[in-house]
Design an enzyme around this catalytic site. Sequence first.
Site, short mmCIF file in Angstrom:
data_model
loop_
_atom_site.label_atom_id
_atom_site.label_comp_id
_atom_site.label_asym_id
_atom_site.label_seq_id
_atom_site.Cartn_x
_atom_site.Cartn_y
_atom_site.Cartn_z
N TYR A 56 0.86 -1.20 0.00
CA TYR A 56 0.00 0.00 0.00
C TYR A 56 0.89 1.24 0.00
CZ TYR A 56 -3.78 -3.20 1.52
OH TYR A 56 -4.68 -4.22 1.63
N SER A 201 -13.13 -4.84 2.26
CA SER A 201 -14.17 -4.15 1.50
C SER A 201 -15.59 -4.51 1.98
CB SER A 201 -14.03 -4.44 -0.01
OG SER A 201 -12.74 -4.09 -0.47
N PRO A 202 -15.82 -4.45 3.30
CA PRO A 202 -17.16 -4.81 3.81
C PRO A 202 -18.23 -3.80 3.43
CG PRO A 202 -15.82 -3.87 5.58
CD PRO A 202 -14.90 -4.03 4.39
N LEU A 203 -17.81 -2.61 2.99
CA LEU A 203 -18.77 -1.60 2.51
C LEU A 203 -18.87 -1.64 0.99
CD1 LEU A 203 -17.56 1.30 4.82
CD2 LEU A 203 -19.72 0.07 5.04
N GLY A 204 -18.34 -2.73 0.38
CA GLY A 204 -18.35 -2.79 -1.08
C GLY A 204 -17.56 -1.65 -1.68
N GLY A 206 -17.24 1.16 -0.62
CA GLY A 206 -18.03 2.38 -0.47
C GLY A 206 -19.38 2.32 -1.17
N PHE A 207 -19.56 1.39 -2.11
CA PHE A 207 -20.78 1.39 -2.92
C PHE A 207 -22.05 1.16 -2.07
CE2 PHE A 207 -24.03 -0.26 -5.74
CZ PHE A 207 -24.00 0.69 -6.74
N1 LIG Z 1 -6.25 -8.28 1.43
C1 LIG Z 1 -6.57 -7.60 0.38
O1 LIG Z 1 -6.26 -7.96 -0.75
C2 LIG Z 1 -7.33 -6.30 0.53
C3 LIG Z 1 -7.96 -5.70 -0.57
C4 LIG Z 1 -8.67 -4.52 -0.38
C5 LIG Z 1 -8.73 -3.95 0.89
N2 LIG Z 1 -8.10 -4.55 1.94
C6 LIG Z 1 -8.15 -3.97 3.30
O2 LIG Z 1 -9.50 -3.81 3.68
C7 LIG Z 1 -9.75 -2.47 4.09
C8 LIG Z 1 -11.18 -2.07 3.78
O3 LIG Z 1 -11.51 -2.30 2.43
P1 LIG Z 1 -11.75 -1.14 1.36
O4 LIG Z 1 -11.15 0.12 1.84
O5 LIG Z 1 -11.36 -1.72 0.05
O6 LIG Z 1 -13.33 -1.00 1.26
P2 LIG Z 1 -14.52 -0.58 2.24
O7 LIG Z 1 -14.07 -0.55 3.63
O8 LIG Z 1 -15.64 -1.46 1.84
O9 LIG Z 1 -14.87 0.89 1.70
C9 LIG Z 1 -14.01 1.97 1.81
C10 LIG Z 1 -14.61 3.12 1.03
O10 LIG Z 1 -15.88 3.45 1.60
C11 LIG Z 1 -15.91 4.82 1.97
N3 LIG Z 1 -16.61 4.89 3.27
C12 LIG Z 1 -16.21 4.38 4.45
N4 LIG Z 1 -17.13 4.58 5.40
C13 LIG Z 1 -18.15 5.24 4.80
C14 LIG Z 1 -19.40 5.71 5.27
N5 LIG Z 1 -19.78 5.55 6.52
N6 LIG Z 1 -20.20 6.36 4.38
C15 LIG Z 1 -19.82 6.54 3.09
N7 LIG Z 1 -18.65 6.10 2.59
C16 LIG Z 1 -17.82 5.45 3.45
C17 LIG Z 1 -14.47 5.26 2.07
O11 LIG Z 1 -14.35 6.60 1.69
P3 LIG Z 1 -13.88 7.76 2.69
O12 LIG Z 1 -12.43 7.54 2.93
O13 LIG Z 1 -14.15 8.99 1.90
O14 LIG Z 1 -14.72 7.63 3.92
C18 LIG Z 1 -13.78 4.36 1.04
O15 LIG Z 1 -13.88 4.95 -0.25
C19 LIG Z 1 -8.67 -1.67 3.36
O16 LIG Z 1 -8.41 -0.45 3.99
C20 LIG Z 1 -7.49 -2.60 3.39
O17 LIG Z 1 -6.79 -2.46 4.63
C21 LIG Z 1 -7.41 -5.71 1.77
#
Ligand SMILES: NC(=O)c1ccc[n+]([C@@H]2O[C@H](COP(=O)([O-])OP(=O)(O)OC[C@H]3O[C@@H](n4cnc5c(N)ncnc54)[C@H](OP(=O)(O)O)[C@@H]3O)[C@@H](O)[C@H]2O)c1
Length: 326
Positions: A56, A201-204, A206-207
Site C-alpha cells: 500500500y 471491503s465490507p462496505l463494497g 463504499g458502494f
Molecule cells: N487483502 C486484500 O487484498 C485487501 C484488498 C482490499 C482492501 N483490503 C483492506 O480492507 C480495508 C477495507 O476495504 P476497502 O477500503 O477496500 O473498502 P470498504 O471498507 O468497503 O470501503 C471503503 C470506502 O468506503 C468509503 N466509506 C467508508 N465509510 C463510509 C461511510 N460511513 N459512508 C460513506 N462512505 C464510506 C471510504 O471513503 P472515505 O475515505 O471517503 O470515507 C472508502 O472509499 C482496506 O483499507 C485494506 O486495509 C485488503
Amino acid sequence: MKIRVLGKGLEVSEIGLGCMGMSHGYGIPADKNEMIALIRFAVGKGVTFFDTAEVYGPYINEELVGEALEPYRKEVVIATKCGIKMANGKQVVDGKPEAIRKSIEGSLKRLKTDFIDLYYLHRVDPSVPIEEIAEVMKDLYKQGKIRHWGLSEAGIQTIRRAHAVFPLTAVESEYSMWWRQPEEELLPALEEVGIGFVPFSPLGKGFLTGRFDRNTTFGKEDLRPIYPRFSAEAMEANQSIVGFVKSLAIEKNATPAQIALAWVMAQKQWIVPIPGTTNLGRLEENLGSTAIELTPEDIARINEALGKIPVMGDRYPVEFAKRAGL
Ligand SMILES: NC(=O)c1ccc[n+]([C@@H]2O[C@H](COP(=O)([O-])OP(=O)(O)OC[C@H]3O[C@@H](n4cnc5c(N)ncnc54)[C@H](OP(=O)(O)O)[C@@H]3O)[C@@H](O)[C@H]2O)c1
C-alpha cells in the site's frame, strides 16, 4: 468495544480499521497528520485492530500506521502483508521465501516495532508451494518477528495445506452484502478448522453506503474505475441493492454503512470486518454499527432478499481475478 477472537487466541476489537485507502487505491494519499489523528481517534474509541500492507503506497501506508500507533503499540494488533511487489508500476506477486524474509525486515522498520501481530501472505504465489511459506512463517514466529500468520484471497485447498504445517490465525478475503461467495465453501471450511475471518471491503468499496451512482466520477489514482462493478452501467443497475440496504437502514434507525457492517458482524462471532475511511465522521458512523442488532431472523430474511437481487459486474478485472482463490 467488544472483543472477538481470531483463530486460537488473537483478541481484537469486534470491528477493525482498514488503513489502505489513506494512502493507496482510492485517490491521492490523504494528509498524513490528519490520518494519524484519525487512527489515534479510533484507538481512543476502543479499536485495537489495524490493517495495512507493504504494497500500500508502496511503503507509505505502513509508515503512516507505524507512526500513528507507536505510542499505543502494546494495546493494538497490527496486521500487515507481504508477497506483492511493485515492478514498473504494476503489482507483481512474489512469495519466494527470500522475498518474504526481506519484506518483513522493511515492515518492522516502517511499523516501528520488533514484532508483527498478524502477518499475511497478500496473494498466493503459484510458483511456491504453500508448505514452504508456512515453514518460513513458522521460522519468523520462532524468531519472535511475528505472533500469528494468515492468508489473503487464498483457495480452500491452499488454506488447508498451510494450516496443516503451521496453524493459520486468519484468512482475509472480500466479503459483503454484494459479494457473498465466501458463504459457499470458504466460511464453512474456516469454521471447521477454527481459523478467523477478516472481510475486506465490507462496505463494497463504499458502494453499499449509497454514495455512488452512474454519474460518479472517481479522482486521480482511484482504482475503482478498473473494477467492472464500478462501470457507470453497473453502478446504475446496482442501485437495487443500495435501495434495499437503505430500506433496512430506515427500519433499524441506522445508516446504510452501519447496516452493511452490522450484517457482516452478525454472520459469525469469529468474523471481524476492517472497513476503511479517511473521514473522522464516517469512522464514528462505522463504529456505531457495533450497536445495531440484527437477529438471526433478521439475517435469514435479509439473506433471502439479497439472494434475489442480481449484482451486475465482476468484482475484479481479469488480471486481478487470476490472483484470487489460488
Ligand atoms: N487483502 C486484500 O487484498 C485487501 C484488498 C482490499 C482492501 N483490503 C483492506 O480492507 C480495508 C477495507 O476495504 P476497502 O477500503 O477496500 O473498502 P470498504 O471498507 O468497503 O470501503 C471503503 C470506502 O468506503 C468509503 N466509506 C467508508 N465509510 C463510509 C461511510 N460511513 N459512508 C460513506 N462512505 C464510506 C471510504 O471513503 P472515505 O475515505 O471517503 O470515507 C472508502 O472509499 C482496506 O483499507 C485494506 O486495509 C485488503
